[in-house]
Design an enzyme around this catalytic site. Sequence first.
Site, PDB file in Angstrom:
ATOM      1  N   ARG A  89       0.793  -1.228   0.000  1.00 28.96           N
ATOM      2  CA  ARG A  89       0.000   0.000   0.000  1.00 28.96           C
ATOM      3  C   ARG A  89       0.825   1.277   0.000  1.00 28.96           C
ATOM      4  O   ARG A  89       0.502   2.230  -0.719  1.00 28.96           O
ATOM      5  CB  ARG A  89      -0.954   0.030   1.214  1.00 28.96           C
ATOM      6  N   THR A  90       1.864   1.316   0.826  1.00 31.07           N
ATOM      7  CA  THR A  90       2.638   2.559   0.903  1.00 31.07           C
ATOM      8  C   THR A  90       3.286   2.826  -0.444  1.00 31.07           C
ATOM      9  O   THR A  90       3.237   3.944  -0.969  1.00 31.07           O
ATOM     10  CB  THR A  90       3.692   2.474   2.022  1.00 31.07           C
ATOM     11  N   LYS A 118      27.576  -4.706  -5.491  1.00 32.95           N
ATOM     12  CA  LYS A 118      29.005  -4.605  -5.821  1.00 32.95           C
ATOM     13  C   LYS A 118      29.786  -3.993  -4.659  1.00 32.95           C
ATOM     14  O   LYS A 118      30.968  -3.701  -4.783  1.00 32.95           O
ATOM     15  CB  LYS A 118      29.198  -3.719  -7.057  1.00 32.95           C
ATOM     16  N   ARG A 139      11.770   3.551   1.901  1.00 30.32           N
ATOM     17  CA  ARG A 139      11.459   2.635   3.011  1.00 30.32           C
ATOM     18  C   ARG A 139      12.705   1.802   3.261  1.00 30.32           C
ATOM     19  O   ARG A 139      13.262   1.214   2.325  1.00 30.32           O
ATOM     20  CB  ARG A 139      10.272   1.743   2.645  1.00 30.32           C
ATOM     21  N   HIS A 172       6.772   5.902  10.913  1.00 35.73           N
ATOM     22  CA  HIS A 172       6.060   5.773   9.638  1.00 35.73           C
ATOM     23  C   HIS A 172       5.144   6.993   9.533  1.00 35.73           C
ATOM     24  O   HIS A 172       3.923   6.890   9.595  1.00 35.73           O
ATOM     25  CB  HIS A 172       5.258   4.469   9.630  1.00 35.73           C
TER      26      HIS A 172
END
Length: 361
Positions: A89-90, A118, A139, A172
Amino acid sequence: MYRDNPLKKISWQDFQTLSPEEKGPYFLRDTQPYHVLTAQQFDRPTLEGICDLATKIRMIGKTKGGIHFLQDLLSEKRAMLYFVQPSTRTFLSFYAACQIVGVKTSEVRDTTTSSEVKGESPEDTVRTFSSYFDMIIMRHPVGGFAERIAWLLSNSNRPVPVLNAGSGKDQHPTQALLDIYTLERSFENRAGVEGKKIAFVGDLARGRTVRSLATLLLLYPGVKQYFVAPKELQIGEDILRSLEKAGTEFEICDDFEQIIPEVDAIYMTRIQDEWDTAHESRLMDTSRYHFTARHLEMLKPGAVLLHPLPRRQEIACEVDFDPRAVYWRQVRNGMWVRAALILTIFDRGGEIDRYYEDLVG
Ligand code: NCD
């Protein structure tokens, strides 16, 4: 457009010694959000401004002409969605919000597809994004990483806003914004959020959505917060101290059924067992903290049931059909609120106000 860049004026070492409340002003430009990193950075007028804008965008978006007007607002901007923790959803609501206001997007959802494999540091990876994009929405599993990036970019020659779409077990903030918007809409004909009794249920120790929403609710006088969880999953001491400091009334309890008839809103959460090392919470019986169809009779007629989602068994699917279940509305509200937030960051809210006045006037 923005004269001031407060994060340029403090060393990373000094910045880290600040409390979340003290850090807040460093994320603003001319009192408006620029970086969006914590719930503590918001004040009541800013919250109200974002909610008001979200409603106007929702209304304007009902006609084809309105949709085209919105899409033109930020069509010169590009955003990177850097989501290296799972998200449905986010991610999608930010993606859709960008589309609504015309921002072009690109995404990295897995470090194995970027040069991090890398051996490039995550800091260098994100700094690279800032060379190509005008905003970074991220996130990340490491708490505080988004703050580090915001500081780094603010001190580079190409500062761009950083939006925290979930960091570690801690913050959040944009979920909390959509939760507030949903509560505001739910109580719009019942004197608003102020004075309401709001219960948080489930994994409060590791649920970042709860921590951010409990913080925003400090801005609403008369709200009483209830924290309903087994002792091992109770809310952090830091949150309780901030409630005490703000003079917010609260109650800590483990008897869910006793709380249901008392409150105006229940915010359910799932057990965040991805953080377990020994799978201890997976073995716990948390069924006492599930909301079943039987509980609907105990819930006040005007109360609402929220959940940031994803859910497992915390809310039985039959409950979805009750008008007091507002979690699917939360999902859609996330898109409007995030569109409003992006416009606020780029200081384009005024154009929405003018278009809306013409529309209704
Ligand atoms: C939450 C999260 O990621 O913190 N989900 C969301 O953003 N709506 C809640 C969760 O994962 O339980």
